[in-house]
Motif scaffolding. Sequence first.
Motif, PDB file in Angstrom:
ATOM      1  N   LYS A  24       0.817  -1.216   0.000  1.00  0.00           N
ATOM      2  CA  LYS A  24       0.000   0.000   0.000  1.00  0.00           C
ATOM      3  C   LYS A  24       0.851   1.266   0.000  1.00  0.00           C
ATOM      4  O   LYS A  24       0.444   2.274  -0.560  1.00  0.00           O
ATOM      5  CB  LYS A  24      -0.949  -0.007   1.186  1.00  0.00           C
ATOM      6  CG  LYS A  24      -2.104  -0.988   0.976  1.00  0.00           C
ATOM      7  CD  LYS A  24      -3.237  -0.716   1.893  1.00  0.00           C
ATOM      8  CE  LYS A  24      -3.933   0.525   1.417  1.00  0.00           C
ATOM      9  NZ  LYS A  24      -5.210   0.786   2.016  1.00  0.00           N
ATOM     10  N   THR A  25       2.021   1.227   0.598  1.00  0.00           N
ATOM     11  CA  THR A  25       2.874   2.406   0.619  1.00  0.00           C
ATOM     12  C   THR A  25       3.280   2.785  -0.799  1.00  0.00           C
ATOM     13  O   THR A  25       3.181   3.955  -1.195  1.00  0.00           O
ATOM     14  CB  THR A  25       4.123   2.145   1.491  1.00  0.00           C
ATOM     15  OG1 THR A  25       3.706   1.765   2.799  1.00  0.00           O
ATOM     16  CG2 THR A  25       5.007   3.364   1.558  1.00  0.00           C
ATOM     17  N   LYS A  66       0.209   4.067  -2.780  1.00  0.00           N
ATOM     18  CA  LYS A  66      -0.144   5.454  -2.456  1.00  0.00           C
ATOM     19  C   LYS A  66       0.773   6.434  -3.172  1.00  0.00           C
ATOM     20  O   LYS A  66       0.326   7.465  -3.680  1.00  0.00           O
ATOM     21  CB  LYS A  66      -0.081   5.688  -0.952  1.00  0.00           C
ATOM     22  CG  LYS A  66      -1.229   5.086  -0.189  1.00  0.00           C
ATOM     23  CD  LYS A  66      -1.107   5.347   1.293  1.00  0.00           C
ATOM     24  CE  LYS A  66      -2.239   4.693   2.050  1.00  0.00           C
ATOM     25  NZ  LYS A  66      -2.142   4.907   3.493  1.00  0.00           N
ATOM     26  N   LEU A  95      -0.197   6.458  -6.774  1.00  0.00           N
ATOM     27  CA  LEU A  95      -1.455   7.172  -6.951  1.00  0.00           C
ATOM     28  C   LEU A  95      -1.206   8.687  -7.005  1.00  0.00           C
ATOM     29  O   LEU A  95      -1.820   9.390  -7.807  1.00  0.00           O
ATOM     30  CB  LEU A  95      -2.428   6.825  -5.822  1.00  0.00           C
ATOM     31  CG  LEU A  95      -3.796   7.488  -5.878  1.00  0.00           C
ATOM     32  CD1 LEU A  95      -4.550   7.079  -7.144  1.00  0.00           C
ATOM     33  CD2 LEU A  95      -4.602   7.126  -4.641  1.00  0.00           C
ATOM     34  N   GLN A 152      -2.092  11.137 -10.136  1.00  0.00           N
ATOM     35  CA  GLN A 152      -2.860  12.372  -9.989  1.00  0.00           C
ATOM     36  C   GLN A 152      -2.101  13.555 -10.581  1.00  0.00           C
ATOM     37  O   GLN A 152      -2.702  14.423 -11.220  1.00  0.00           O
ATOM     38  CB  GLN A 152      -3.192  12.620  -8.514  1.00  0.00           C
ATOM     39  CG  GLN A 152      -4.111  13.801  -8.295  1.00  0.00           C
ATOM     40  CD  GLN A 152      -5.475  13.634  -8.935  1.00  0.00           C
ATOM     41  OE1 GLN A 152      -6.142  12.633  -8.732  1.00  0.00           O
ATOM     42  NE2 GLN A 152      -5.903  14.612  -9.726  1.00  0.00           N
ATOM     43  N   ASP A 211     -10.584   7.972 -10.349  1.00  0.00           N
ATOM     44  CA  ASP A 211     -11.396   7.612  -9.176  1.00  0.00           C
ATOM     45  C   ASP A 211     -11.307   6.116  -8.873  1.00  0.00           C
ATOM     46  O   ASP A 211     -11.262   5.719  -7.704  1.00  0.00           O
ATOM     47  CB  ASP A 211     -12.852   8.030  -9.385  1.00  0.00           C
ATOM     48  CG  ASP A 211     -13.033   9.540  -9.445  1.00  0.00           C
ATOM     49  OD1 ASP A 211     -12.124  10.281  -9.023  1.00  0.00           O
ATOM     50  OD2 ASP A 211     -14.095   9.984  -9.946  1.00  0.00           O
ATOM     51  N   ASP A 249      -8.001   5.538  -7.238  1.00  0.00           N
ATOM     52  CA  ASP A 249      -8.075   6.021  -5.859  1.00  0.00           C
ATOM     53  C   ASP A 249      -8.828   5.024  -4.982  1.00  0.00           C
ATOM     54  O   ASP A 249      -8.400   4.718  -3.869  1.00  0.00           O
ATOM     55  CB  ASP A 249      -8.765   7.389  -5.829  1.00  0.00           C
ATOM     56  CG  ASP A 249      -8.823   7.959  -4.436  1.00  0.00           C
ATOM     57  OD1 ASP A 249      -7.753   8.227  -3.856  1.00  0.00           O
ATOM     58  OD2 ASP A 249      -9.948   8.121  -3.911  1.00  0.00           O
ATOM     59  N   SER A 250      -9.916   4.507  -5.490  1.00  0.00           N
ATOM     60  CA  SER A 250     -10.690   3.508  -4.754  1.00  0.00           C
ATOM     61  C   SER A 250      -9.858   2.245  -4.496  1.00  0.00           C
ATOM     62  O   SER A 250      -9.937   1.651  -3.420  1.00  0.00           O
ATOM     63  CB  SER A 250     -11.953   3.153  -5.550  1.00  0.00           C
ATOM     64  OG  SER A 250     -12.621   2.067  -4.981  1.00  0.00           O
ATOM     65  N   VAL A 279      -6.698   2.013  -4.032  1.00  0.00           N
ATOM     66  CA  VAL A 279      -5.682   2.238  -2.995  1.00  0.00           C
ATOM     67  C   VAL A 279      -6.319   2.561  -1.648  1.00  0.00           C
ATOM     68  O   VAL A 279      -5.976   1.960  -0.644  1.00  0.00           O
ATOM     69  CB  VAL A 279      -4.706   3.356  -3.428  1.00  0.00           C
ATOM     70  CG1 VAL A 279      -3.723   3.682  -2.321  1.00  0.00           C
ATOM     71  CG2 VAL A 279      -3.972   2.945  -4.703  1.00  0.00           C
ATOM     72  N   THR A 280      -7.248   3.507  -1.636  1.00  0.00           N
ATOM     73  CA  THR A 280      -7.788   3.961  -0.349  1.00  0.00           C
ATOM     74  C   THR A 280      -8.764   2.973   0.274  1.00  0.00           C
ATOM     75  O   THR A 280      -8.885   2.908   1.488  1.00  0.00           O
ATOM     76  CB  THR A 280      -8.480   5.332  -0.487  1.00  0.00           C
ATOM     77  OG1 THR A 280      -9.529   5.234  -1.446  1.00  0.00           O
ATOM     78  CG2 THR A 280      -7.485   6.391  -0.891  1.00  0.00           C
ATOM     79  N   ARG A 281      -9.443   2.196  -0.560  1.00  0.00           N
ATOM     80  CA  ARG A 281     -10.419   1.240  -0.033  1.00  0.00           C
ATOM     81  C   ARG A 281      -9.927  -0.198  -0.129  1.00  0.00           C
ATOM     82  O   ARG A 281     -10.686  -1.130   0.094  1.00  0.00           O
ATOM     83  CB  ARG A 281     -11.737   1.405  -0.772  1.00  0.00           C
ATOM     84  CG  ARG A 281     -12.284   2.827  -0.601  1.00  0.00           C
ATOM     85  CD  ARG A 281     -13.519   3.051  -1.390  1.00  0.00           C
ATOM     86  NE  ARG A 281     -14.647   2.713  -0.525  1.00  0.00           N
ATOM     87  CZ  ARG A 281     -15.859   2.492  -0.975  1.00  0.00           C
ATOM     88  NH1 ARG A 281     -16.121   2.569  -2.252  1.00  0.00           N
ATOM     89  NH2 ARG A 281     -16.827   2.197  -0.141  1.00  0.00           N
ATOM     90  N   ASN A 282      -8.660  -0.350  -0.516  1.00  0.00           N
ATOM     91  CA  ASN A 282      -8.038  -1.668  -0.638  1.00  0.00           C
ATOM     92  C   ASN A 282      -8.839  -2.585  -1.559  1.00  0.00           C
ATOM     93  O   ASN A 282      -9.248  -3.683  -1.179  1.00  0.00           O
ATOM     94  CB  ASN A 282      -7.846  -2.306   0.742  1.00  0.00           C
ATOM     95  CG  ASN A 282      -6.875  -3.469   0.691  1.00  0.00           C
ATOM     96  OD1 ASN A 282      -6.031  -3.538  -0.199  1.00  0.00           O
ATOM     97  ND2 ASN A 282      -6.996  -4.383   1.620  1.00  0.00           N
TER      98      ASN A 282
END
Length: 133
Positions: A67-68, A71, A74, A78, A104, A107-108, A110-113
């Motif tokens: 995840k690091t 992110k 991501l 952006q 989007d 982003d989903s 990464v942020t929502r796994n």
Amino acid sequence: MKKPLVLSVLATAVLLTGCATTIIDTAPTTTAVAPTTTIPSGTNDELLEQMRLTLSDISTAMSASDKTKAKSLLANLQLAWDVLQPQIADKGEQLTQDLQRLIDLADSAVTRNRPADADKALRFMQIVIESLT
């Protein structure tokens, strides 16, 4: 006799509380250096390809549960989108909205796994690129 004993106890208490221990921190200090950010540049085709490659890397990172890294990627995606968006404004609002949906989805992911969202964004990005060439 009680009075001198009380006074000596009070005097001792005042003297003991007046003593303080000073702690000097001699541990070495480190300075965090903020990562430098490179603003993406290039033609529309080059920026779209950079975004496609970044989406691929996000998909790989999410599959590896990193995840690091995802992110960080991501954020790069952006940045590329921020540069590309005004350059493609003349190609129609639909293209801009479609690409925003891909951002989007990433982003989903990464942020929502949700690794599947990264895979979807990558597949759709390829379709968008093919439709423009």
